[in-house]
Design a protein around this motif. Structure first.
Motif, PDB file in Angstrom:
ATOM      1  N   ALA A 179      -5.942   5.682  -2.834  1.00 40.19           N
ATOM      2  CA  ALA A 179      -4.806   6.183  -3.568  1.00 40.19           C
ATOM      3  C   ALA A 179      -4.451   4.763  -4.330  1.00 40.19           C
ATOM      4  O   ALA A 179      -3.994   4.597  -5.538  1.00 40.19           O
ATOM      5  CB  ALA A 179      -3.581   6.534  -3.000  1.00 40.19           C
ATOM      6  N   ASP A 180      -4.458   3.521  -3.519  1.00 39.51           N
ATOM      7  CA  ASP A 180      -4.270   2.420  -4.362  1.00 39.51           C
ATOM      8  C   ASP A 180      -5.282   1.798  -5.262  1.00 39.51           C
ATOM      9  O   ASP A 180      -4.734   1.267  -6.338  1.00 39.51           O
ATOM     10  CB  ASP A 180      -4.041   1.205  -3.266  1.00 39.51           C
ATOM     11  CG  ASP A 180      -2.961   1.632  -2.211  1.00 39.51           C
ATOM     12  OD1 ASP A 180      -1.713   1.693  -2.573  1.00 39.51           O
ATOM     13  OD2 ASP A 180      -3.294   1.983  -0.954  1.00 39.51           O
ATOM     14  N   GLU A 230       0.852   1.002   5.471  1.00 42.48           N
ATOM     15  CA  GLU A 230      -0.076   0.233   6.427  1.00 42.48           C
ATOM     16  C   GLU A 230      -0.429  -1.104   6.016  1.00 42.48           C
ATOM     17  O   GLU A 230      -0.725  -1.586   4.917  1.00 42.48           O
ATOM     18  CB  GLU A 230      -1.280   0.795   6.840  1.00 42.48           C
ATOM     19  CG  GLU A 230      -1.085   2.523   7.259  1.00 42.48           C
ATOM     20  CD  GLU A 230      -2.169   3.120   7.739  1.00 42.48           C
ATOM     21  OE1 GLU A 230      -3.305   2.556   7.328  1.00 42.48           O
ATOM     22  OE2 GLU A 230      -2.033   4.477   8.066  1.00 42.48           O
ATOM     23  N   SER A 273      -5.901   1.841   0.144  1.00 44.69           N
ATOM     24  CA  SER A 273      -6.811   2.790   0.366  1.00 44.69           C
ATOM     25  C   SER A 273      -6.925   3.445  -1.198  1.00 44.69           C
ATOM     26  O   SER A 273      -7.040   2.970  -2.274  1.00 44.69           O
ATOM     27  CB  SER A 273      -5.832   4.171   1.162  1.00 44.69           C
ATOM     28  OG  SER A 273      -4.998   4.451   0.338  1.00 44.69           O
ATOM     29  N   ALA A 295       0.947  -1.193   0.180  1.00 43.00           N
ATOM     30  CA  ALA A 295       0.216   0.038   0.195  1.00 43.00           C
ATOM     31  C   ALA A 295       1.046   1.315   0.068  1.00 43.00           C
ATOM     32  O   ALA A 295       1.986   1.245   0.631  1.00 43.00           O
ATOM     33  CB  ALA A 295      -0.985   0.115   1.278  1.00 43.00           C
ATOM     34  N   LEU A 296       0.461   2.280  -0.724  1.00 42.88           N
ATOM     35  CA  LEU A 296       1.242   3.667  -0.723  1.00 42.88           C
ATOM     36  C   LEU A 296       1.434   4.034   0.699  1.00 42.88           C
ATOM     37  O   LEU A 296       2.591   4.707   1.130  1.00 42.88           O
ATOM     38  CB  LEU A 296       0.349   4.443  -1.714  1.00 42.88           C
ATOM     39  CG  LEU A 296       0.591   4.214  -3.072  1.00 42.88           C
ATOM     40  CD1 LEU A 296      -0.372   5.236  -3.974  1.00 42.88           C
ATOM     41  CD2 LEU A 296       1.911   4.422  -3.666  1.00 42.88           C
ATOM     42  N   SER A 297       0.388   3.771   1.451  1.00 43.14           N
ATOM     43  CA  SER A 297       0.727   4.245   3.073  1.00 43.14           C
ATOM     44  C   SER A 297       1.711   3.535   3.710  1.00 43.14           C
ATOM     45  O   SER A 297       1.965   3.863   4.816  1.00 43.14           O
ATOM     46  CB  SER A 297      -0.794   4.213   3.644  1.00 43.14           C
ATOM     47  OG  SER A 297      -1.114   2.896   3.630  1.00 43.14           O
TER      48      SER A 297
END
Length: 493
Positions: free
Chosen positions: A51-52, A29, A49, A25-27
């Motif tokens: 964004a993904d 998390e 999220s 994930a870009l975050s």
């Protein structure tokens, strides 16, 4: 391309699949997925999220407008057959993944092989059979040639539940591959591992980059953004009615096409002439199969009054004889519920049943002795003396709970069977063909089974009436859900 799935399910990290690559994930998390039979950590998974979802949708759009658009029907057919071949070669691995991740008994997950492979090969057969029509010219001026074209609807957002990861994944991705669509799949956070494994196998089969993408995450963080995304052309969803309503509202932004397979409270009708030897195990497993975690569970059991007591007695004895245990044990017939939260929810329904006056004939509680202590196990449960207005007779429990109720005549039982906001499935047990036809015609449900249950064939459309959703999965109808129809008119003179 290396896969992140070749390691054992030992708590190691998995990645999601976007644009032909395994990514986090870009975050950064993650969340945990655990074995519902033991509580052991199976893996950590990216918590995707919006964004993904966005990068997955962009990958799908790129594939749709790139090489994938040039695949002829015969090439898509060959690709699906290759996918089916690799699924068959790795079926034990797929079955084990379903068993560990969501608790399905290994005998059941292995037995799903025929349906899964048959479904893929059905889609393969249909890939070259989808076509438009030529239309007779009836325009008032001039001479024209008119015809229709079937074209892929575009980017499909697919959101699936945890209770059948393999079947749900195939039902969403198979028709996309057959019709030339591209897919962003959001599996349930409760059972994400099998869809990731299936994406790996599809890539191995040669599915082009971006045609199949899998974004893991919660419904709120990843599912909702997928349903709302302005570049998603269609959403297909299997799950609860409440979530389906939310998805329908979210589709309004760009007027997405939507297919929904939602909840159920399916009736099973035992006529006085039913073959009890056949009916007992079938009616029981219509609910107890998959620990009751199935949308078509025949949880409202209407039994002709003259055979009611005998049938309920046999049913309770059958329930008490079922072996409950860890799904990995080949002798297990009933596995755990998916999570502690779901177990507590079902236990709450058992309490409501007793409090509202239903009579407990079998089961009724949690199993936590010995090796079952750390798992989410509930006894197969039979209630009798149930009234139509009781909570357990009205609400979808999603657990191994049967509510048995007597009836006196066919007019009465039809009215009671239809007195529900749902209409997904129904079962009828009778030796009389006339009775079978009359009841089947009058029950408001998308599937009606006579002297059997759970009989789902790849060539048959499956879906609901009323608040059980709309759209169909399976059969030719399913493929058309993924196609647009374009009319073309050419003036010849």
């Amino acid at each position: 391309m290396s896969s992140s799935l070749l390691r054992p399910l030992d708590g190691s990290h998995r990645q999601m699949f976007i644009g032909g690559a395994w990514v986090d994930a870009l975050s950064g998390e993650v969340f945990e997925t655990r074995n519902p039979a033991t509580g052991e950590l199976l893996a950590t998974v990216p918590a995707g999220s919006a964004a993904d979802v966005d990068r997955a949708v962009k990958a799908a759009r790129k594939a749709l407008e790139g090489p994938w658009s040039r695949f002829k029907p015969a090439a898509r057919q060959a690709l699906l057959l290759k996918v089916a071949e690799l699924f068959e070669q790795r079926w034990e691995e797929i079955a084990l993944s379903d068993t560990l991740d969501m608790g399905m008994p290994i005998t059941r997950s292995r037995a799903n092989r025929h349906r899964a492979l048959g479904t893929l090969r059905f889609y393969a057969g249909m890939a070259t059979a989808l076509h438009g029509e030529t239309i007779s010219d009836s325009l008032p001026v001039g001479e024209h040639f008119a015809f229709t074209r079937k074209e892929p609807v575009g980017v499909v957002g697919a959101i699936i539940p945890w209770n059948g990861p393999t079947a749900s994944t195939i039902w969403k991705i198979g028709p996309a591959l057959a019709t030339g669509c591209a897919v962003v799949l959001k599996p349930s956070e409760e059972a994400p591992l099998t869809p990731l494994l299936l994406a790996e196998i599809m890539a191995e089969a040669g599915v082009p980059e971006g045609v199949v993408n899998v974004v893991t995450g919660t419904g709120q963080a990843a599912g909702a953004p997928l349903a709302e995304h302005p570049d998603v052309d269609k959403v297909v969803f299997t799950g609860s009615t409440a979530t389906g309503q939310s998805i329908l509202r979210a589709s309004a932004g760009n007027l997405k096409r939507v297919s929904l397979e939602l909840g159920g409270k399916s009736p099973v009708i035992l006529c006085a002439d039913a073959d009890l030897e056949r009916a007992v195990p079938v009616a029981a497993m219509a609910v107890f199969g998959n620990s009751g975690q199935i949308c078509i569970a025949g949880s409202r059991l209407f039994v002709a009054r003259e055979i009611h007591d005998e049938f309920v007695g046999r049913l309770a004895k059958f329930a008490e004889g079922l072996r409950v245990g860890r799904g990995i044990d080949p002798e297990t017939e009933i596995g755990p519920l998916i999570s502690r939260r779901q177990m507590e929810r079902v236990l709450g329904y058992l309490d409501k049943g007793r409090a509202e006056g239903a009579r407990l004939e079998a089961g009724g509680g949690r199993l936590s002795e010995g090796g079952l202590a750390a798992g989410n196990f509930i006894q197969p449960t039979v209630f009798a003396g149930v009234a139509d207005e009781m909570t357990i007779a009205r609400e979808e429990i999603f657990g191994p709970v049967i509510s048995a109720m007597p009836f006196d005549d066919l007019e009465e039982v039809v009215a009671r069977a239809n007195a529900t906001p749902y209409g997904l499935a129904a079962g009828i047990f009778t030796r009389d063909l006339s009775t079978a036809h009359r009841l089947a015609a009058r029950i408001k449900a998308g599937s009606v089974w006579v002297n059997t249950y759970h009989a789902i064939d790849p060539a048959l459309p499956f879906g609901g009436y009323k608040m059980s959703g709309f759209g169909r999965e399976g059969g030719v109808d399913h493929l058309y859900e993924y196609l647009n129809t374009k009319s073309v008119v050419i003036r010849l003179d």
